[in-house]
Design a protein around this motif. Structure first.
Motif, mmCIF file in Angstrom:
data_model
loop_
_atom_site.group_PDB
_atom_site.id
_atom_site.type_symbol
_atom_site.label_atom_id
_atom_site.label_comp_id
_atom_site.label_asym_id
_atom_site.label_seq_id
_atom_site.Cartn_x
_atom_site.Cartn_y
_atom_site.Cartn_z
ATOM 1 N N VAL A 121 -43.944 -39.907 42.505
ATOM 2 C CA VAL A 121 -45.162 -39.521 41.786
ATOM 3 C C VAL A 121 -45.291 -37.995 41.775
ATOM 4 O O VAL A 121 -45.552 -37.383 40.733
ATOM 5 C CB VAL A 121 -46.412 -40.175 42.426
ATOM 6 C CG1 VAL A 121 -47.693 -39.548 41.912
ATOM 7 C CG2 VAL A 121 -46.399 -41.675 42.185
ATOM 8 N N LYS A 122 -45.100 -37.369 42.932
ATOM 9 C CA LYS A 122 -45.221 -35.909 43.025
ATOM 10 C C LYS A 122 -44.188 -35.218 42.149
ATOM 11 O O LYS A 122 -44.498 -34.218 41.502
ATOM 12 C CB LYS A 122 -45.074 -35.436 44.473
ATOM 13 C CG LYS A 122 -46.293 -35.680 45.289
ATOM 14 C CD LYS A 122 -47.413 -34.808 44.783
ATOM 15 C CE LYS A 122 -48.704 -35.161 45.442
ATOM 16 N NZ LYS A 122 -49.850 -34.661 44.732
ATOM 17 N N LEU A 123 -42.959 -35.728 42.141
ATOM 18 C CA LEU A 123 -41.912 -35.106 41.328
ATOM 19 C C LEU A 123 -42.212 -35.225 39.840
ATOM 20 O O LEU A 123 -41.890 -34.330 39.060
ATOM 21 C CB LEU A 123 -40.546 -35.711 41.660
ATOM 22 C CG LEU A 123 -39.986 -35.344 43.034
ATOM 23 C CD1 LEU A 123 -38.690 -36.104 43.307
ATOM 24 C CD2 LEU A 123 -39.757 -33.838 43.147
ATOM 25 N N ARG A 124 -42.846 -36.342 39.434
ATOM 26 C CA ARG A 124 -43.239 -36.493 38.027
ATOM 27 C C ARG A 124 -44.365 -35.528 37.667
ATOM 28 O O ARG A 124 -44.430 -35.002 36.566
ATOM 29 C CB ARG A 124 -43.667 -37.928 37.734
ATOM 30 C CG ARG A 124 -42.513 -38.878 37.503
ATOM 31 C CD ARG A 124 -42.982 -40.203 36.902
ATOM 32 N NE ARG A 124 -44.010 -40.893 37.677
ATOM 33 C CZ ARG A 124 -43.767 -41.746 38.669
ATOM 34 N NH1 ARG A 124 -42.538 -42.028 39.013
ATOM 35 N NH2 ARG A 124 -44.759 -42.339 39.296
ATOM 36 N N GLU A 125 -45.278 -35.296 38.615
ATOM 37 C CA GLU A 125 -46.433 -34.433 38.370
ATOM 38 C C GLU A 125 -46.089 -32.948 38.422
ATOM 39 O O GLU A 125 -46.733 -32.148 37.760
ATOM 40 C CB GLU A 125 -47.526 -34.708 39.415
ATOM 41 C CG GLU A 125 -48.150 -36.076 39.305
ATOM 42 C CD GLU A 125 -49.103 -36.363 40.468
ATOM 43 O OE1 GLU A 125 -49.187 -35.559 41.424
ATOM 44 O OE2 GLU A 125 -49.763 -37.421 40.421
ATOM 45 N N GLN A 126 -45.103 -32.574 39.233
ATOM 46 C CA GLN A 126 -44.759 -31.166 39.442
ATOM 47 C C GLN A 126 -43.859 -30.646 38.327
ATOM 48 O O GLN A 126 -42.974 -31.352 37.862
ATOM 49 C CB GLN A 126 -44.014 -30.989 40.767
ATOM 50 C CG GLN A 126 -44.813 -31.427 41.973
ATOM 51 C CD GLN A 126 -45.836 -30.410 42.394
ATOM 52 O OE1 GLN A 126 -46.754 -30.106 41.634
ATOM 53 N NE2 GLN A 126 -45.681 -29.891 43.576
#
Length: 157
Positions: free
Chosen positions: A38-43
């Motif tokens: 999730v974080k990698l998609r958001e960043q």
């Protein structure tokens, strides 16, 4: 291979003999992977990801009982890191001493003699439960390291 089997295999390969691993890594492991995704998609690409934030996101998804069981996993990971750092310090200290060696004078000849009795070295050949190919690889690696060291010393002069 399950998450647990993978974790146990990796941990067993690196932990000293006196350390036993008894953890249930699967659920927290999966939650950390999901939070990381999730974080990698958001960043934006190239930006850093907050590891503590990922850990908290995964932790909050666990029940109190699951959190208690997951502490074993976290302790194991942290202790593994401490052991790795200690080993790195020991190796660095040994490497800084030009006279340090773990080999006794007769070690290499004795190991090479063990292999001399083996007619064929393949994946199935074992000596006292140790694959002969592994022993051969270690001896070859030592020869290669010594050769590289000799080359470096020649280049330094």
């Amino acid at each position: 291979m399950t998450d647990r089997e993978a974790f146990d295999e990796v941990a067993a390969a690196y932990l000293p003999e006196h350390v036993t691993v008894r953890v249930k890594a699967g659920l927290f492991y999966s939650l950390v992977h999901a939070a990381l995704a999730v974080k990698l998609r958001e960043q934006p690409t190239g930006s850093s990801v907050g590891l503590i934030e990922i850990g908290h996101a995964a932790w909050r998804q666990l029940t109190p009982i699951e959190q208690a069981h997951t502490l074993d996993t976290l302790f194991t990971a942290y202790i593994r890191r401490v052991i790795d750092e200690d080993r790195e310090r020991q190796l660095s200290a040994a490497a800084a001493d030009d006279t340090k060696t773990y080999l006794e004078p007769d070690d290499l000849p004795l190991l090479a003699e063990c292999l001399s009795y083996v007619e064929v070295i393949d994946d199935g050949t074992q000596l006292e439960g140790v694959p002969a190919s592994s022993l051969h690889n270690v001896l070859s690696e030592i020869d290669l390291l010594r050769h590289r060291l000799a080359m470096t010393k020649r280049d330094d002069t």
